[in-house]
Motif scaffolding. Sequence first.
Motif, PDB file in Angstrom:
ATOM      1  N   TRP A 166      69.516 -28.977 -29.597  1.00  0.00           N
ATOM      2  CA  TRP A 166      70.512 -30.038 -29.717  1.00  0.00           C
ATOM      3  C   TRP A 166      71.827 -29.687 -29.003  1.00  0.00           C
ATOM      4  CZ3 TRP A 166      68.442 -27.532 -34.033  1.00  0.00           C
ATOM      5  CH2 TRP A 166      69.248 -26.538 -34.595  1.00  0.00           C
ATOM      6  N   GLN A 167      72.023 -28.397 -28.681  1.00  0.00           N
ATOM      7  CA  GLN A 167      73.213 -28.042 -27.917  1.00  0.00           C
ATOM      8  C   GLN A 167      73.188 -28.643 -26.518  1.00  0.00           C
ATOM      9  OE1 GLN A 167      73.512 -23.781 -27.978  1.00  0.00           O
ATOM     10  NE2 GLN A 167      74.086 -23.687 -30.146  1.00  0.00           N
ATOM     11  N   ALA A 168      71.982 -28.929 -26.033  1.00  0.00           N
ATOM     12  CA  ALA A 168      71.865 -29.506 -24.691  1.00  0.00           C
ATOM     13  C   ALA A 168      72.360 -30.938 -24.631  1.00  0.00           C
ATOM     14  CB  ALA A 168      70.401 -29.449 -24.236  1.00  0.00           C
ATOM     15  N   LEU A 169      72.542 -31.589 -25.778  1.00  0.00           N
ATOM     16  CA  LEU A 169      72.988 -32.978 -25.778  1.00  0.00           C
ATOM     17  C   LEU A 169      74.408 -33.117 -25.245  1.00  0.00           C
ATOM     18  CD1 LEU A 169      71.585 -34.118 -29.243  1.00  0.00           C
ATOM     19  CD2 LEU A 169      70.596 -34.524 -26.979  1.00  0.00           C
ATOM     20  N   ASP A 170      75.219 -32.069 -25.352  1.00  0.00           N
ATOM     21  CA  ASP A 170      76.619 -32.124 -24.922  1.00  0.00           C
ATOM     22  C   ASP A 170      76.844 -31.465 -23.570  1.00  0.00           C
ATOM     23  OD1 ASP A 170      77.289 -33.329 -27.352  1.00  0.00           O
ATOM     24  OD2 ASP A 170      77.440 -31.369 -28.343  1.00  0.00           O
ATOM     25  N   ASP A 171      75.797 -30.977 -22.932  1.00  0.00           N
ATOM     26  CA  ASP A 171      75.934 -30.242 -21.669  1.00  0.00           C
ATOM     27  C   ASP A 171      74.885 -30.768 -20.693  1.00  0.00           C
ATOM     28  OD1 ASP A 171      75.969 -28.449 -19.565  1.00  0.00           O
ATOM     29  OD2 ASP A 171      76.364 -26.718 -20.840  1.00  0.00           O
ATOM     30  N   GLU A 172      75.339 -31.398 -19.619  1.00  0.00           N
ATOM     31  CA  GLU A 172      74.415 -31.989 -18.658  1.00  0.00           C
ATOM     32  C   GLU A 172      73.518 -30.929 -18.026  1.00  0.00           C
ATOM     33  OE1 GLU A 172      72.399 -34.653 -16.309  1.00  0.00           O
ATOM     34  OE2 GLU A 172      73.714 -34.996 -18.019  1.00  0.00           O
ATOM     35  N   LEU A 192      55.621 -24.877 -31.952  1.00  0.00           N
ATOM     36  CA  LEU A 192      55.705 -24.022 -30.765  1.00  0.00           C
ATOM     37  C   LEU A 192      56.338 -24.766 -29.593  1.00  0.00           C
ATOM     38  CD1 LEU A 192      52.207 -22.285 -30.957  1.00  0.00           C
ATOM     39  CD2 LEU A 192      54.430 -21.214 -31.345  1.00  0.00           C
ATOM     40  N   LEU A 193      56.073 -26.070 -29.489  1.00  0.00           N
ATOM     41  CA  LEU A 193      56.680 -26.860 -28.420  1.00  0.00           C
ATOM     42  C   LEU A 193      58.206 -26.897 -28.567  1.00  0.00           C
ATOM     43  CD1 LEU A 193      56.162 -28.732 -25.972  1.00  0.00           C
ATOM     44  CD2 LEU A 193      56.050 -30.640 -27.585  1.00  0.00           C
ATOM     45  N   LEU A 194      58.689 -27.085 -29.792  1.00  0.00           N
ATOM     46  CA  LEU A 194      60.129 -27.072 -30.040  1.00  0.00           C
ATOM     47  C   LEU A 194      60.711 -25.693 -29.772  1.00  0.00           C
ATOM     48  CD1 LEU A 194      60.311 -29.208 -33.305  1.00  0.00           C
ATOM     49  CD2 LEU A 194      60.908 -29.903 -30.977  1.00  0.00           C
ATOM     50  N   LEU A 195      59.969 -24.665 -30.137  1.00  0.00           N
ATOM     51  CA  LEU A 195      60.430 -23.308 -29.861  1.00  0.00           C
ATOM     52  C   LEU A 195      60.459 -23.044 -28.360  1.00  0.00           C
ATOM     53  CD1 LEU A 195      61.290 -20.580 -31.044  1.00  0.00           C
ATOM     54  CD2 LEU A 195      58.878 -19.941 -31.163  1.00  0.00           C
ATOM     55  N   GLY A 196      59.451 -23.570 -27.657  1.00  0.00           N
ATOM     56  CA  GLY A 196      59.431 -23.407 -26.209  1.00  0.00           C
ATOM     57  C   GLY A 196      60.598 -24.093 -25.535  1.00  0.00           C
ATOM     58  N   ALA A 197      60.998 -25.250 -26.045  1.00  0.00           N
ATOM     59  CA  ALA A 197      62.160 -25.941 -25.488  1.00  0.00           C
ATOM     60  C   ALA A 197      63.452 -25.195 -25.771  1.00  0.00           C
ATOM     61  CB  ALA A 197      62.251 -27.358 -26.064  1.00  0.00           C
ATOM     62  N   SER A 198      63.440 -24.295 -26.740  1.00  0.00           N
ATOM     63  CA  SER A 198      64.631 -23.541 -27.116  1.00  0.00           C
ATOM     64  C   SER A 198      64.664 -22.143 -26.516  1.00  0.00           C
ATOM     65  CB  SER A 198      64.716 -23.414 -28.648  1.00  0.00           C
ATOM     66  OG  SER A 198      64.654 -24.671 -29.272  1.00  0.00           O
ATOM     67  N   ILE A 243      67.992 -28.408 -17.893  1.00  0.00           N
ATOM     68  CA  ILE A 243      67.119 -27.243 -18.075  1.00  0.00           C
ATOM     69  C   ILE A 243      66.059 -27.535 -19.125  1.00  0.00           C
ATOM     70  CG2 ILE A 243      67.033 -24.869 -18.941  1.00  0.00           C
ATOM     71  CD1 ILE A 243      69.697 -24.371 -17.592  1.00  0.00           C
ATOM     72  N   VAL A 244      66.476 -28.130 -20.239  1.00  0.00           N
ATOM     73  CA  VAL A 244      65.528 -28.415 -21.323  1.00  0.00           C
ATOM     74  C   VAL A 244      64.527 -29.481 -20.910  1.00  0.00           C
ATOM     75  CG1 VAL A 244      65.310 -29.343 -23.655  1.00  0.00           C
ATOM     76  CG2 VAL A 244      67.095 -27.669 -23.143  1.00  0.00           C
TER      77      VAL A 244
END
Length: 337
Positions: free
Chosen positions: A42-48, A26-32, A53-54
């Motif tokens: 993991w899309q957030a790794l390429d976007d500051e 649920l924590l991973l889902l909440g971060a998504s 936000i994450v």
Amino acid sequence: MTPPPSARDRRARLLGAGGLLLGLALLLLGASTGSTGIDAVWQALDDEFARRIVLDIRLPRSLGSWLAGALLALAGGIAQGLFRNPLADPYLLGSASGASLGVAGWLMLFGGSPATLQWLARLGLTGAAFAGATAGVLLTLVLAGGVRHRLRLLLAGVIVGMVLGSASSLIALLTPEILQAMQAFMLGSTGFIGWAGCGVMAGGLALCLAVALLLARMLDALALGETTALSLGLPLGAMRAALIGALALATGCAVAQTGLVAFVGLVAPHLVRARIRTTHGPMLLLSAITGGALLLAADLFARWIIRPQELPVGSVTAVIGGGYLLWLMHRGRGLDE
């Protein structure tokens, strides 16, 4: 030589591990999960901007939701064991009404111009809610004449809850401009939890859980009656005071960060007891794990169901918790199982 774990112990460990894995998922889902739906973390790794936000919004909110649910469920399990009442909840001793009064008073005095007192402005609504919750419990203890008499504590908690709740309603009535903020606090919200709030709740959970597990055997003895507990030579007064302190601290930490979230502290121990019969030590730990997953799931639902807007998480937990208790009553099992 350590004896092998019993079937009940193995079941408790499996339930605990399953609850922690569910909480992690649920924590991973909440971060998504955001206002536009579900995206890959993991899309957030390429976007500051997406990474901020994450890391600064979604993760602390999700982790804070789990911690707040764990605190409320732990407090509810302590209250039900301490008062030997399956309907006891974390707000039983006046903490909820005290927190409401603290928030209402802060908004009335400093909501318009918080710069009038810089130290109180820095204290903020979180500090006001925690101070109010603590004051409510202390007032209950004063009216009850200490912790020796269980029924006097219950009665004092009801009285304090009514009086302080009426006082906060009166303040809101006399100061209409704070009604919207008060409504948000009363309905509960996890949207303002940051990393600092997570740190406070994590520290509170660790301390309260340590106290609860240390004194769990007293709750086992109390389940057999106060006479039996006294015959075992237990210092009931000091142990009861320590448990009430843990209950108050756990409730205050959660309420200060999320507002009044209903039913989590009441329902989580029932969910545990519906799956396993065990002593208070494992039950309190499993209740905390269950409560964390329950509130985090409710927060995800509140974020997702009418996105990009949100439902108050306290309303979601009230519907889920109330529905579960009604289902138990409909099945004829009662609330003491």
